[in-house]
Design a protein around this motif. Structure first.
Motif, PDB file in Angstrom:
ATOM      1  N   TYR A  11       0.828  -1.220   0.000  1.00  0.00           N
ATOM      2  CA  TYR A  11       0.000   0.000   0.000  1.00  0.00           C
ATOM      3  C   TYR A  11       0.859   1.267   0.000  1.00  0.00           C
ATOM      4  N   LEU A  14      -0.477   4.680  -1.069  1.00  0.00           N
ATOM      5  CA  LEU A  14      -1.302   5.498  -0.184  1.00  0.00           C
ATOM      6  C   LEU A  14      -0.507   6.639   0.436  1.00  0.00           C
ATOM      7  N   LEU A  17      -0.604   9.361  -1.996  1.00  0.00           N
ATOM      8  CA  LEU A  17      -1.922   9.667  -2.564  1.00  0.00           C
ATOM      9  C   LEU A  17      -2.369  11.114  -2.330  1.00  0.00           C
ATOM     10  N   ASP A  36      -8.337   6.905  -8.201  1.00  0.00           N
ATOM     11  CA  ASP A  36      -7.410   6.768  -7.066  1.00  0.00           C
ATOM     12  C   ASP A  36      -8.168   6.676  -5.750  1.00  0.00           C
ATOM     13  N   ALA A  40      -8.186   3.732  -3.126  1.00  0.00           N
ATOM     14  CA  ALA A  40      -7.775   3.982  -1.741  1.00  0.00           C
ATOM     15  C   ALA A  40      -8.849   3.526  -0.768  1.00  0.00           C
ATOM     16  N   GLN A  56      -5.488   8.593   5.931  1.00  0.00           N
ATOM     17  CA  GLN A  56      -6.920   8.452   5.662  1.00  0.00           C
ATOM     18  C   GLN A  56      -7.675   9.734   6.005  1.00  0.00           C
TER      19      GLN A  56
END
Length: 601
Positions: A11, A14, A17, A36, A40, A56
């Motif tokens: 990941y 991420l 991102l 994306d 995600a 997040q």
């Protein structure tokens, strides 16, 4: 540790991102951003680690910012249906629980109505500027034709439930598409009624097609010539744009009631356009007197006339095609058409009246003989007042005999049926105006020798009671013949059919005046009575072809009241003197022998 490293390795995207999303948003690569974020979101569902919690949260904030951005883009106005569908899909991808389509429809409807209201021209502004605000009207039509079209297609997609990428489960579809057709019907009606109201305010607030025009309104028709010019130049353009807009709306398969309202709007607009065309035509006709050049054209039947009647005909022909495009088989349109034709023909009669008034300002009243070979008069300054009046009179005759029948035919071809009552009304008006013009012509010709008639009759202190010897016809009769010979020459130089009409009027007035003069004579000597019989018989013989029956009978009645009139008339002496006089005056009387009786139709 190995597992943690494997998770981080799997990941790793991420971690980058937030920066990737920020770059893509700046480049407006929204499709990449959505992909994306979907990727995600799937990753976050599989991973529950504190390592990704901050990432997040940052991404969730970016998602919130994207929602705001996409909603702003969705509420932009105007916006194409393709853009709307695109941002609706983006918003659905970010949050499937929100009905972004409904929000878009409400915002687009509010923006559309706001723009339409901004196109309204207030009455004061309209008076200060031009009669019709072309820019505002064009904007209203353009906005409705484009923005409403996109909005309508969006509504149809919503009603058919083809906007959100949903599964086939009916409960999910019903839960998402919560708004019903009746809501959209109300929304659509509000937009269309707003458009209709604004067009009516801008274009039809000056006059109602169903209202009866008062005489005061007709009297003020030409108060503002510039305004009528502007209306004629702008309204057909506005109506054409509105027509294209309405045709586009009707093609969208909107409700029948909406179509009916739009069709009624177009009918009223076209009727208003018809009225404006007629107003402008009447204005052009009312100005024709300023275009009188007094250049003469020859007609075999009526003689010389100017270009004015044909200019009038050309104006009607030029407008006939436009009138045809704006004419309807409708009771109100028929009434407007009747009034239009009546106004045009009546206004042309007013042109002749204006020319008659212009003649009153001339300083020249002397009669000038015009050769029948003369075709062009270079300047109105060379025309006597009476000659111009005769030309106007013949123009009127030419209009009644040739122009009006030709107009009847061409207007019939353009759909103006069952208008005989209009032409009958105009004929009554024309007859009245011709009679008035003939009276003016008669008075202008008769006035110069009317004041000299009595003085010439009693020249040399003549006395009917003491007169002792009759030698010949008295000079006042010769003066009458010479004066009327000049009248004949002037009238004949323009139109031979008018000669009898004009001379008979003058002679009728002359005989009435002679009747008054002879009624004042208290006593006749024998020679005085014979002189009176000789003079009056000379007039009778000289103008017998130029008198109507009433005038001739009136003259005979005057003679009969003279003492011993029958005996005098039968005497050889009077007959010989009368024949000598007629022979002496033959060169002047010969023109009166060819006069053919004519009557005003």
């Amino acid at each position: 540790i190995c597992n943690a490293l494997n998770v981080i390795q799997r990941y790793q995207f991420l971690f980058h991102l937030p920066q990737t999303i920020e770059r893509s948003v700046k480049r407006e690569e929204y499709e990449k951003v959505i992909n994306d974020l979907v990727r995600a979101r799937t990753a976050f569902e599989k991973v529950n680690s504190r390592v990704f919690r901050n990432i997040q949260q940052e991404i969730e904030q970016q998602i919130q910012n994207l929602r705001i951005l996409f909603r702003q883009r969705l509420t932009e106005f105007p916006s194409s249906i393709d853009n709307q569908q695109l941002f609706i899909r983006y918003l659905y991808s970010l949050d499937p629980r929100v009905d972004s389509v409904w929000d878009c429809i409400i915002h687009q409807k509010a923006a559309l109505i706001h723009v339409l209201h901004s196109c309204v021209v207030h009455h004061r502004t309209q008076q200060q500027q031009q009669p019709y605000n072309i820019r505002g009207h064009d904007q209203a039509c353009h906005v409705l034709a484009t923005a409403f079209s996109h909005l309508w297609h969006l509504i149809q997609l919503y009603l058919r439930k083809r906007l959100y990428p949903l599964s086939e489960r009916s409960e999910e579809i019903d839960r998402t598409y919560t708004h019903k057709a009746s809501e959209f019907l109300t929304l659509t009606k509000e937009i269309i009624q707003t458009f209709i109201s604004i067009i009516r305010l801008n274009l039809l607030n000056r006059s109602s097609p169903t209202s009866n025009s008062t005489s005061s309104q007709e009297d003020n028709l030409y108060v503002n010539h510039d305004e009528i010019d502007q209306r004629f130049k702008t309204l057909p353009h506005c109506v054409q744009n509105c027509r294209l807009c309405v045709l586009h709306l009707v093609s969208l398969d909107i409700q029948p009631d909406f179509k009916k309202d739009l069709q009624q709007l177009m009918f009223d607009l076209r009727l208003e356009c018809f009225q404006v065309i007629i107003d402008y035509a009447c204005l052009e006709v009312s100005r024709l007197n300023t275009q009188e050049t007094w250049e003469l054209e020859y007609d075999e039947q009526l003689g010389f006339h100017t270009k004015l009647p044909n200019l009038f005909y050309d104006i009607i022909v030029q407008k006939a095609n436009i009138i045809d495009e704006n004419f309807f088989e409708d009771k109100e349109a028929k009434r407007q058409a009747d009034r239009a034709v009546c106004r045009l023909l009546n206004d042309f009669a007013s042109v002749f009246k204006c020319l008659i008034k212009d003649c009153s300002s001339t300083t020249s009243n002397s009669m000038e003989t015009l050769s029948t070979s003369t075709i062009i008069i270079t300047s109105s300054e060379h025309l006597s007042k009476t000659l111009r009046l005769i030309i106007i009179l013949n123009n009127f005759s030419y209009t009644r005999r040739f122009i009006v029948p030709r107009l009847k035919k061409i207007l019939l071809n353009y759909g103006f049926h069952d208008m005989d009552h209009v032409y009958d009304k105009i004929e009554i008006i024309y007859k009245r105006d011709v009679e008035q013009l003939l009276d003016i012509v008669k008075n202008e010709y008769f006035r110069p020798f009317l004041h000299r008639l009595e003085s010439r009759m009693y020249a040399g202190r003549f006395d009917w009671a003491t007169h002792t010897r009759v030698i010949s016809v008295k000079d006042y009769v010769k003066h009458i013949i010479l004066d009327l010979a000049r009248v004949h020459a002037e009238v004949y130089s323009i139109s031979s059919p008018l000669v009898f009409i004009v001379l008979s009027r003058i002679l009728s007035t002359l005989v009435n005046e002679l009747s008054k003069l002879y009624s004042k004579i208290n006593q006749f000597s024998n020679a005085g009575g014979m002189q009176a019989c000789l003079d009056l018989n000379a007039l009778q013989k000289s103008f017998e072809r130029c008198m109507d029956s009433d005038t001739s009978n009136k003259l005979k009645e005057i003679i009969s009241k003279i003492p011993d009139a029958a005996e005098h008339i039968e005497s050889n002496g009077l007959t010989d003197m009368l024949n000598i006089f007629l022979k002496q005056m033959k060169r002047y009387l010969i023109s009166f022998q060819d006069v053919q009786q004519q009557h005003t139709e």
